[in-house]
Write a protein that holds these residues in place. Structure first.
Motif, mmCIF file in Angstrom:
data_model
loop_
_atom_site.group_PDB
_atom_site.id
_atom_site.type_symbol
_atom_site.label_atom_id
_atom_site.label_comp_id
_atom_site.label_asym_id
_atom_site.label_seq_id
_atom_site.Cartn_x
_atom_site.Cartn_y
_atom_site.Cartn_z
ATOM 1 N N ASP A 199 8.730 -12.247 -14.353
ATOM 2 C CA ASP A 199 7.489 -12.193 -13.590
ATOM 3 C C ASP A 199 7.185 -10.748 -13.183
ATOM 4 O O ASP A 199 8.106 -9.957 -12.931
ATOM 5 N N PRO A 200 5.907 -10.384 -13.102
ATOM 6 C CA PRO A 200 5.567 -9.033 -12.627
ATOM 7 C C PRO A 200 5.933 -8.875 -11.164
ATOM 8 O O PRO A 200 5.684 -9.773 -10.347
ATOM 9 N N THR A 201 6.525 -7.750 -10.820
ATOM 10 C CA THR A 201 6.982 -7.531 -9.449
ATOM 11 C C THR A 201 6.275 -6.360 -8.767
ATOM 12 O O THR A 201 6.450 -6.156 -7.566
ATOM 13 N N LEU A 202 5.481 -5.582 -9.502
ATOM 14 C CA LEU A 202 4.954 -4.339 -8.966
ATOM 15 C C LEU A 202 3.518 -4.476 -8.485
ATOM 16 O O LEU A 202 2.714 -5.222 -9.053
ATOM 17 N N SER A 203 3.202 -3.723 -7.444
ATOM 18 C CA SER A 203 1.826 -3.521 -7.001
ATOM 19 C C SER A 203 1.593 -2.021 -6.890
ATOM 20 O O SER A 203 2.515 -1.256 -6.592
ATOM 21 N N VAL A 204 0.352 -1.604 -7.152
ATOM 22 C CA VAL A 204 0.028 -0.184 -7.256
ATOM 23 C C VAL A 204 -1.144 0.133 -6.341
ATOM 24 O O VAL A 204 -2.186 -0.523 -6.390
ATOM 25 N N SER A 205 -0.964 1.169 -5.504
ATOM 26 C CA SER A 205 -2.026 1.624 -4.599
ATOM 27 C C SER A 205 -2.363 3.075 -4.913
ATOM 28 O O SER A 205 -1.474 3.917 -5.023
ATOM 29 N N ARG A 290 4.961 -0.415 -5.191
ATOM 30 C CA ARG A 290 5.855 -1.290 -4.431
ATOM 31 C C ARG A 290 6.335 -2.416 -5.335
ATOM 32 O O ARG A 290 5.618 -2.843 -6.238
ATOM 33 N N SER A 291 7.548 -2.889 -5.052
ATOM 34 C CA SER A 291 8.108 -3.975 -5.848
ATOM 35 C C SER A 291 8.662 -5.044 -4.922
ATOM 36 O O SER A 291 9.249 -4.736 -3.870
ATOM 37 N N SER A 292 8.486 -6.302 -5.335
ATOM 38 C CA SER A 292 9.001 -7.417 -4.541
ATOM 39 C C SER A 292 10.510 -7.551 -4.672
ATOM 40 O O SER A 292 11.135 -8.288 -3.907
ATOM 41 N N GLU A 293 11.095 -6.844 -5.628
ATOM 42 C CA GLU A 293 12.553 -6.797 -5.783
ATOM 43 C C GLU A 293 12.923 -5.428 -6.335
ATOM 44 O O GLU A 293 12.083 -4.738 -6.912
ATOM 45 N N PRO A 294 14.162 -4.969 -6.146
ATOM 46 C CA PRO A 294 14.524 -3.628 -6.614
ATOM 47 C C PRO A 294 14.349 -3.475 -8.129
ATOM 48 O O PRO A 294 14.744 -4.339 -8.902
ATOM 49 N N GLU A 306 17.737 2.006 -8.407
ATOM 50 C CA GLU A 306 16.701 1.017 -8.090
ATOM 51 C C GLU A 306 15.996 1.346 -6.777
ATOM 52 O O GLU A 306 16.598 1.889 -5.845
ATOM 53 N N ARG A 307 14.707 0.997 -6.730
ATOM 54 C CA ARG A 307 13.879 1.241 -5.561
ATOM 55 C C ARG A 307 12.955 0.041 -5.351
ATOM 56 O O ARG A 307 12.678 -0.712 -6.289
ATOM 57 N N THR A 308 12.454 -0.099 -4.124
ATOM 58 C CA THR A 308 11.444 -1.124 -3.847
ATOM 59 C C THR A 308 10.088 -0.518 -3.486
ATOM 60 O O THR A 308 9.072 -1.205 -3.560
ATOM 61 N N GLU A 309 10.048 0.751 -3.094
ATOM 62 C CA GLU A 309 8.781 1.440 -2.831
ATOM 63 C C GLU A 309 8.954 2.927 -3.077
ATOM 64 O O GLU A 309 9.881 3.552 -2.558
ATOM 65 N N VAL A 310 8.043 3.477 -3.888
ATOM 66 C CA VAL A 310 8.085 4.904 -4.211
ATOM 67 C C VAL A 310 6.674 5.461 -4.143
ATOM 68 O O VAL A 310 5.728 4.854 -4.647
#
Length: 341
Positions: A199-205, A290-294, A306-310
């Motif tokens: 599943d897609p985990t990323l969101s982009v702002s 941002r990611s809902s999981e690392p 691994e990161r959850t927000e960069v």
């Protein structure tokens, strides 16, 4: 001109004879000292020492990872905003003699791929006092609203697919597997199909745009091309340049047919990547992923974990490099020596 040649003896395309030839040729033009890296992070230490010693020029003979380390040593830790990103003080000029497998940074500056040809080219450029001021990018890990672990990048960074490919390549390199374009392709294909059903985990702002969710992977670029496949440029953001903001390329699908169409566009010398499932901009000052999981993060081909927000930030006019006029006719400013920041 006082200079140091920083050599990674383990880089893919360096040899003892070649390194000696490069050093001998450069010593005919500048007052040269030579240092070889011995461990991960050593190039950062040497870059930092070169700046503190007030050297005029730092020449790197190695791959993109070595150049990245040196730049992080030269510039120090990026500050929280792009307007304050470059540390105050004189920064030596940077020059690159390619020594890795892809050498994306050097090639994007118009430096010859062959180390001997590149050395002769740099000698001519130094004699002609040609330089170019370029922008860089940096990424910042965000944890519980707090920023830490800041890192400069020269040409690209990414979260998801390309980071997983870099992790696999690094693992193979430590096991003694040779690095080659064909190995990158095989690893990328295998990684894509392994992740295809996830599943897609990323969101982009991005600035002045609503947040986009449902993204599988994101590439962030600081110039064009994103990378090279042997002689062929791979172009995710064709109008992104060192003089613009950052390019962003994110896919909302891992379906095979739409993905193949976009890949064909990336390899085309005339077509730009376009798809209803593609999130793309070629000039933004900041992007937050941002990611809902690392998920994995890479910068300039170096896997960082691994990161959850960069947060990825553009830093204009960050570094002076020895380089010819680029293919788009960007002029170099003449002069040698250090530049006050």
């Amino acid at each position: 001109m006082r200079a140091i040649l920083i050599v990674n003896p383990n880089a893919t395309s360096t040899t003892p004879a070649g390194r000696d030839l490069v050093a001998h040729a450069l010593a005919s033009r500048v007052s040269l000292q030579v240092a070889q890296t011995t461990h991960r992070g050593h190039a950062t230490e040497l870059g930092r020492e070169a700046r503190r010693a007030g050297l005029d020029l730092v020449i790197v003979h190695g791959g993109d990872g070595t150049v990245n380390e040196v730049v992080n040593g030269l510039l120090g830790t990026p500050a929280p905003t792009s307007m304050q990103s470059v540390t105050v003080g004189p920064v030596p000029l940077l020059a690159v003699v390619p020594g890795g497998s892809a050498n994306v940074f050097a090639r994007s500056l118009g430096i010859e791929r062959d180390p001997v040809a590149a050395t002769n080219q740099l000698i001519d450029l130094i004699g002609a006092e040609q330089r170019r001021r370029i922008g860089l990018g940096y990424c910042v890990r965000v944890v519980d609203g707090r920023s830490d672990d800041r890192r400069w990048f020269l040409f690209n960074a990414g979260m998801g697919l390309d980071a997983d490919v870099c992790a696999a390549i690094d693992k193979g390199r430590r096991s003694g597997d040779p690095v080659s374009p064909s190995r990158y392709v095989r690893t990328a294909i295998a990684t894509f199909f392994r992740r295809k059903r996830a599943d897609p985990t990323l969101s982009v702002s991005m600035e002045d745009r609503p947040e986009e969710s449902g993204v599988h992977y994101v590439f962030v670029t600081n110039t064009d091309p994103w990378t090279y496949l042997n002689d062929r440029p791979v172009r995710t953001n064709p109008t992104t340049r060192f003089e613009t903001g950052l390019g962003v390329f994110g896919m909302r699908t891992t379906a095979v047919l739409p993905s193949l169409r976009v890949v064909a566009q990336l390899l085309s010398p005339t077509r730009e990547p376009r798809s209803s499932r593609l999130l793309r901009t070629d000039d933004t000052s900041c992007v937050v992923v941002r990611s809902s999981e690392p998920v994995g993060l890479q910068v300039d081909g170096d896997y960082l974990g691994e990161r959850t927000e960069v947060r990825f930030v553009s830093a204009p006019d960050a570094l002076d490099v020895v380089a010819p006029v680029d293919v788009d006719g960007v002029s170099n400013s003449a002069g040698t020596g250090t530049t006050a920041r």
